[in-house]
Design a protein around this motif. Structure first.
Motif, PDB file in Angstrom:
ATOM      1  N   MET A  41       0.851  -1.196   0.000  1.00  0.00           N
ATOM      2  CA  MET A  41       0.000   0.000   0.000  1.00  0.00           C
ATOM      3  C   MET A  41       0.885   1.244   0.000  1.00  0.00           C
ATOM      4  O   MET A  41       1.762   1.393   0.837  1.00  0.00           O
ATOM      5  N   THR A  42       0.664   2.119  -0.960  1.00  0.00           N
ATOM      6  CA  THR A  42       1.459   3.329  -1.054  1.00  0.00           C
ATOM      7  C   THR A  42       0.537   4.538  -1.219  1.00  0.00           C
ATOM      8  O   THR A  42      -0.123   4.684  -2.245  1.00  0.00           O
ATOM      9  N   ARG A  43       0.475   5.357  -0.216  1.00  0.00           N
ATOM     10  CA  ARG A  43      -0.244   6.618  -0.270  1.00  0.00           C
ATOM     11  C   ARG A  43      -1.674   6.452  -0.792  1.00  0.00           C
ATOM     12  O   ARG A  43      -2.133   7.228  -1.622  1.00  0.00           O
ATOM     13  N   PHE A  44      -2.348   5.421  -0.324  1.00  0.00           N
ATOM     14  CA  PHE A  44      -3.765   5.255  -0.621  1.00  0.00           C
ATOM     15  C   PHE A  44      -4.553   6.329   0.123  1.00  0.00           C
ATOM     16  O   PHE A  44      -4.333   6.571   1.302  1.00  0.00           O
ATOM     17  N   ARG A  45      -5.463   7.010  -0.590  1.00  0.00           N
ATOM     18  CA  ARG A  45      -6.278   8.043   0.040  1.00  0.00           C
ATOM     19  C   ARG A  45      -7.712   7.512   0.173  1.00  0.00           C
ATOM     20  O   ARG A  45      -8.484   7.545  -0.784  1.00  0.00           O
ATOM     21  N   PRO A  46      -8.082   7.004   1.332  1.00  0.00           N
ATOM     22  CA  PRO A  46      -9.392   6.387   1.507  1.00  0.00           C
ATOM     23  C   PRO A  46     -10.494   7.425   1.707  1.00  0.00           C
ATOM     24  O   PRO A  46     -10.234   8.590   2.005  1.00  0.00           O
ATOM     25  N   VAL A  69       1.415   7.117   5.537  1.00  0.00           N
ATOM     26  CA  VAL A  69       0.740   6.040   4.808  1.00  0.00           C
ATOM     27  C   VAL A  69      -0.244   6.600   3.791  1.00  0.00           C
ATOM     28  O   VAL A  69      -0.446   6.038   2.721  1.00  0.00           O
ATOM     29  N   VAL A  70      -0.857   7.733   4.125  1.00  0.00           N
ATOM     30  CA  VAL A  70      -1.844   8.338   3.214  1.00  0.00           C
ATOM     31  C   VAL A  70      -1.287   9.588   2.527  1.00  0.00           C
ATOM     32  O   VAL A  70      -2.036  10.408   2.013  1.00  0.00           O
ATOM     33  N   GLY A  71       0.028   9.732   2.524  1.00  0.00           N
ATOM     34  CA  GLY A  71       0.667  10.804   1.783  1.00  0.00           C
ATOM     35  C   GLY A  71       0.560  12.175   2.392  1.00  0.00           C
ATOM     36  O   GLY A  71       0.576  13.185   1.672  1.00  0.00           O
TER      37      GLY A  71
END
Length: 222
Positions: free
Chosen positions: A1-6, A219-221
């Motif tokens: 997982m790379t910079r996933f924006r949920p 984790v989320v950039g």
């Protein structure tokens, strides 16, 4: 997982965000009577029986603690007094966050709605949430879902209330047995394990590991 924006970051509360202190309560009861090895065995048994108690139909959390404490006493040949688990249960709303939590949460809360899914009673949880130092979009309890994690029903209740799908969230927990195993089975692709030393790593469940909540913004950039 790379910079996933949920759409949402969903959290376990007790243990992950709030400093979980069931063991300390048990030590206050029996610490003067037991040596370190026997105390550690009691704490381990108490934790195992708490998990066992929540796997069936929902019941109030005070009953979970009462039953688990009584069973641990029986297993360890210790006297059981109903006032002991009641004391532990009544302390829950006083628990505060791990030191790393407020700053880490505040940073991500500016960009992504935060949600809690907790094995809690409605009259417990908001006192703990108020101490976390960040705004939450929603707080859901086992009492509302009529089921405790790791049962799928608890997660499904959260998805229904948020009107979202498993792939829309990033779920964050320090526990595989209560959260991340179920999250994996339900199709939550994006998971964060906060390694607070509660359980050993298990890479099968496909997560990003952080040592504490200070690592979550990256984790989320953010």
């Amino acid at each position: 997982m790379t910079r996933f924006r949920p759409k949402y970051i969903t959290f376990d509360c007790y243990g992950t965000l709030t400093n979980f202190q069931m063991a300390e309560g048990a030590i206050d009861v029996f610490g003067a009577q037991l040596d370190a090895a026997k105390m550690a065995k009691f704490v381990k048994n108490f934790a195992a029986y708490r998990l066992d108690e929540i796997l069936g139909d929902w019941k109030p959390y005070n009953e979970v603690i009462h039953n688990a404490f009584e069973r641990a006493c029986k297993k360890n040949g210790l006297p059981f007094r109903a006032e002991d688990p009641r004391m532990i249960y009544e302390r829950v709303p006083t628990w505060g966050p791990h030191a790393d939590v407020p700053a880490g949460l505040a940073k991500v809360a500016k960009e992504i709605p935060l949600v809690i899914l907790s094995n809690a009673m409605n009259d417990q949880i908001m006192s703990n949430v108020a101490k976390l130092g960040a705004p939450f979009h929603a707080v859901y309890t086992a009492q509302q879902a009529n089921a405790y994690k790791p049962r799928f029903q608890a997660f499904e209740y959260m998805f229904d209330m948020l009107n979202c799908n498993p792939e829309d969230v990033l779920h964050c927990s320090s526990s595989f047995r209560y959260d991340l195993m179920s999250a994996y089975d339900l199709g939550i692709k994006n998971k964060v394990w906060v390694n607070r030393g509660h359980e050993p790593a298990n890479p099968f469940y496909e997560y990003t590991e952080i040592k504490d909540i200070s690592g979550l913004p990256a984790v989320v950039g953010l």
